[in-house]
Structures are given as C-alpha cells and as structure tokens.
Write a protein that holds these residues in place. Structure first.
Motif, mmCIF file in Angstrom:
data_model
loop_
_atom_site.group_PDB
_atom_site.id
_atom_site.type_symbol
_atom_site.label_atom_id
_atom_site.label_comp_id
_atom_site.label_asym_id
_atom_site.label_seq_id
_atom_site.Cartn_x
_atom_site.Cartn_y
_atom_site.Cartn_z
ATOM 1 N N LYS A 159 33.528 41.544 38.678
ATOM 2 C CA LYS A 159 34.158 41.307 39.982
ATOM 3 C C LYS A 159 33.565 42.192 41.074
ATOM 4 O O LYS A 159 34.246 42.598 42.002
ATOM 5 N N ILE A 215 43.972 34.387 33.453
ATOM 6 C CA ILE A 215 43.977 34.815 34.845
ATOM 7 C C ILE A 215 43.014 33.898 35.595
ATOM 8 O O ILE A 215 41.880 33.688 35.171
ATOM 9 N N ASN A 221 39.482 34.715 33.327
ATOM 10 C CA ASN A 221 39.342 35.042 31.911
ATOM 11 C C ASN A 221 40.558 34.486 31.176
ATOM 12 O O ASN A 221 41.594 34.211 31.783
ATOM 13 N N GLN A 271 28.618 37.043 33.665
ATOM 14 C CA GLN A 271 29.806 36.354 34.190
ATOM 15 C C GLN A 271 29.452 35.035 34.893
ATOM 16 O O GLN A 271 29.961 34.742 35.974
HETATM 17 C C1 BGC Z 1 37.123 40.520 33.684
HETATM 18 C C2 BGC Z 1 38.243 40.228 32.715
HETATM 19 C C3 BGC Z 1 39.517 39.940 33.480
HETATM 20 C C4 BGC Z 1 39.297 38.881 34.536
HETATM 21 C C5 BGC Z 1 40.526 38.622 35.372
HETATM 22 C C6 BGC Z 1 37.022 39.428 34.724
HETATM 23 O O1 BGC Z 1 36.062 39.755 35.670
HETATM 24 O O2 BGC Z 1 35.908 40.615 32.987
HETATM 25 O O3 BGC Z 1 38.438 41.300 31.830
HETATM 26 O O4 BGC Z 1 40.491 39.502 32.578
HETATM 27 O O5 BGC Z 1 38.267 39.297 35.400
HETATM 28 O O6 BGC Z 1 40.969 39.758 36.021
#
Ligand code: BGC
Length: 432
Positions: A159, A215, A221, A271
């Motif tokens: 993120k 989420i 994720n 990602q």
């Molecule tokens: C993270 C996860 C997280 C998700 C939502 C992703 O960027 O790698 O661990 O659950 O964001 O917050």
C-alpha cells in the motif's frame, strides 16, 4: 474536443472482464490455492498461517485492540460480553500522515517515530494508566510471517508504505520497545493478526456460517478457514485461518495500464492483483486512462472517491462529473465525452468487483473440495466494498455468473469495524 470512438473503445476494452475471463481467474485462483497448500513458495500468494481458528462466540473480558494498517491507526478498549455481544469502551484514532504536518509512512520517517506514535495512542486509550494489566490484540495489516499467534515479522510493506527499519523485523519487538520508552509495562501484547483475519474473527463471533474474511479498501486481501491445518496450540476451532495475501495473486493477465502502474509503483512486481482492484490504485488507473483519452502527458490524480462521485452523477448534463474532471485535468469537456469518461470509470469499478468475486469463488470451490457448496457468508470490510457505487451489485452478479444456482448459497456481508473487534477477540482467545 471529442474523443475518437476508436480510441475510446480501445481504452475501454482494456478494462473488460467478461464471464469467460472471470471464470478463468476463479479457476486459476483455486489452482494457486491448491499449489500453495502443498508448498506456499510455489504459489503467487503467500498463504500465511495465522495460528488461530474460529472463535466460539463465548469469549469474554476487556481487551485493548490496536488496529494498524490503513490510513488511520485506531486503539480501542473493547469489552467482550460473549454471545456475539461487545461494547466499545473507548476509542482513539489518528491518521498516519497529515500532509504538511507529519508523515509516519514515507521514506523519510523512521520505525522509532512510527512505533512511538502507536505507543502514544495506546497511552491515550488507557488514560495514562500504567499499572492495570491490559492484554492487547494487534491487527497488523501487512504480509507477515508468524510461528505463533503472538509474533509477526513484516515481510514487505504494501500500500505504498515506505518507513525504513520495519521490513524483516518482528513488529511486537518494535511495539514493546516503544511502549517501554513511554514507561508502559502493563500493556501485554498477546496476539497479532492480519486485518482479514480480524474481520473473519469478528464476523464469526457474531454469526454462524462465516469462513472467509476480506478487506476491500485501500488495500485488498482475503483469508479463509482451512480445515485441513490444525493449530498446535489449539487457539480456536475448525482448523486454521490462512491469510492468503492474495493482493499478490499474479495468475491473470494485466492490461497495459496495470503494467504501467506497477512499473511506477513503490514495489514493482509486487501486489499485482491489489493494484488492479483496490481503492489505493483504482484512481491511478483511471487517471492514466483519462490522460490517454485526452492526449495529455500530465499525471492526473483522481482518487477512488472522485471516481465514486463521477459515477454517482445521474444528472442530465453531468455537472458534478464535469466539475471534478475539469478540476483534475483542466479540460472542459463536451457532454458526449463526459459520458464516455463516466463509462470508463464504471468499467474500472466493475472490473474490480468482478475480479474480487472470482477470488471469493476460488475459495468457495476450494472449501467445497469438489463436493457440495455450503451455505456461507463472505465477511467483508472496507470503504470500497461499503461505499463505492456499483461494487456490491456487481459482486452479486458475478456470483451468479460463476456459481449458477449455487449463488443462492453464497453472499457477502459487511463487517464494519471488524479490524478492531477481531483483535480483541484474538487476544481473548490467546489468554483463555
Ligand atoms: C496487505 C494485506 C492486507 C490488505 C488490506 C494489503 O496490502 O498486504 O496484509 O490485509 O492490504 O489491508
């Protein structure tokens, strides 16, 4: 200026997510899950063990919950009353970054500053009480390896977080250190979980037939309860929750905007799925596509909130959409072009919802293991799921396309605020 129809169709088609495409994604997602169950290193997903199963719903007691992983940090004091009931006794929260004022997530911040900030919020939540013992559950929403429920080592920031000195470290050590520096020795961290795990715990605490937590917000994720893996310490029931880190899922073809976005991101190659679907990135995809339509070299900065406002503009002349587009691009567009931009906006949101649904279906198939699909709710938290227009209706539509008559057995439910409650439940499970 009017866009050429050919160019518009070309850009729009990049974001098409046909039924065949999402079927292929769901199938590949399940295959990647199966590969990961045999050997996590061979899957594009990290499939991280959480060392916790589902709660019974009977957990009770007062706990501290630290929710860290999005734009805001929250610390809550939560009283679990059992039977799925709970009370939030105190809640404090602050953003990790206020542009121009402070920034705990940028390249120039430090781990000390970041964890010092967390310790300060914890101090506030306990009203400066440095003697009563508080058990703390910590929701830490980044890919982390665990050997038990209480320790998590950050593998890599996601993120666009970039604080040096945290990757490769056990976050509990950093937190304990920061607490100590503030003279707080009565707060005892007992559980660290991913936010998806928190959502699943929170939803399963309150109702039955929930095995998946997700989420769908700044990041994306999902986790699910894998019945074949048991927690040696026996925290919780039904098997072990696996944090898939499916934001890293890569077995699908990105379009050229996805490729360009990835190339210019903080962590190229990482990602890829998250960069196609989550709130942090949808605005950037839209910005790039609009720049191409406008033949502009400028880097626009539409956010997913702008995208929501544009698609929600149902007025005849699209005045609100026109104002946002003019503010962001400097271009005053004709109505026909505004309509096209709105259509492009919709296509990006719809693709996101359909891809996310494919991943849910991959999990549903995996849990069914070739047998009958069980009745279940996928618990979801996050602003994109909760607030972005078109998302929930397109999830339902995609469930029907992918599952046929079995779609009646599967739905998504909003688990608002599950990140905090789940941390308290995990703490309760750890000390029970
Ligand atoms: C993270 C996860 C997280 C998700 C939502 C992703 O960027 O790698 O661990 O659950 O964001 O917050």
């Amino acid at each position: 200026m009017a866009f050429s129809e050919g160019k518009f169709q070309d850009v729009l088609s990049e974001f098409a997510a046909t039924t065949d495409f999402i079927k292929e994604v769901a199938t590949n997602f399940q295959k990647d899950l199966q590969i990961g169950l045999r050997d996590p290193k061979s899957s594009s997903m990290r499939m991280l063990k959480s060392y916790v199963g589902l709660p019974t719903g009977k957990e009770t007691g007062e706990f501290l919950a630290l929710d860290f992983g999005g734009t805001n940090v929250r610390v809550l004091r939560i009283k679990l009353e059992g039977e799925g009931r709970y009370e939030v006794i105190k809640k404090v929260g602050e953003p990790l970054i206020i542009p121009g004022k402070y920034d705990y997530i940028g390249k120039n911040s430090t781990a000390d500053e970041m964890f010092g900030f967390l310790a300060r919020l914890i101090d506030e939540a306990i009203d400066g009480d440095h003697s009563t013992k508080f058990y703390l559950g910590h929701t830490f929403s980044f890919p982390s390896t665990q050997d038990d429920l209480n320790n998590a080592k950050l593998i890599i920031w996601t993120k666009e977080f970039a604080t040096p000195g945290v990757e490769g470290k056990v976050v509990n050590d950093l937190l304990l250190d920061a607490l100590k520096k503030r003279g707080i020795e009565n707060v005892v961290p007992v559980a660290v979980i991913n936010d998806t795990v928190a959502v699943l715990l929170s939803a399963a605490y309150q109702q039955s037939e929930v095995y998946t937590g997700s989420i769908y917000a700044t990041g994306h994720n999902t986790c699910y309860l894998e019945s074949s893996i048991k927690d040696p310490k026996g925290f919780g029931q039904g098997g072990m929750i696996l944090n898939l880190e499916c934001g890293n899922f890569m077995k699908l073809t990105p379009n050229r905007f996805d490729v360009a976005l990835d190339r210019n991101s903080e962590k190229p190659g990482e990602q890829r799925f998250e960069k196609m679907v989550s709130g942090r990135y949808m605005g950037e995809l839209f910005s790039m596509a609009v720049a191409e339509l406008l033949d502009s070299d400028k880097k626009f900065d539409f956010t997913s909130i702008d995208m929501s406002e544009i698609v929600s503009d149902d007025s005849e002349n699209l005045e609100r959409a026109a104002a946002i587009i003019e503010e962001k691009t400097g271009a005053k567009l004709e109505l026909a072009d505004l309509k096209k931009i709105k259509e492009l906006d919709e296509a990006i949101i719809v693709r996101s919802a359909r891809l996310v649904t494919s991943s849910y279906v991959g999990i549903v198939w995996q849990r069914a293991n070739g047998g009958e699909i069980e009745t279940q709710h996928v618990a979801v938290d996050g602003s994109v799921y909760e607030k972005m227009p078109l998302v929930q209706e397109n999830i339902n539509k995609a469930f029907t396309e992918l599952l046929g008559k079995d779609a009646a057995k599967v739905d998504t439910i909003l688990d608002n605020g599950g990140s905090g409650l789940g941390a308290a439940i995990a703490a309760a499970m750890a000390v029970s």
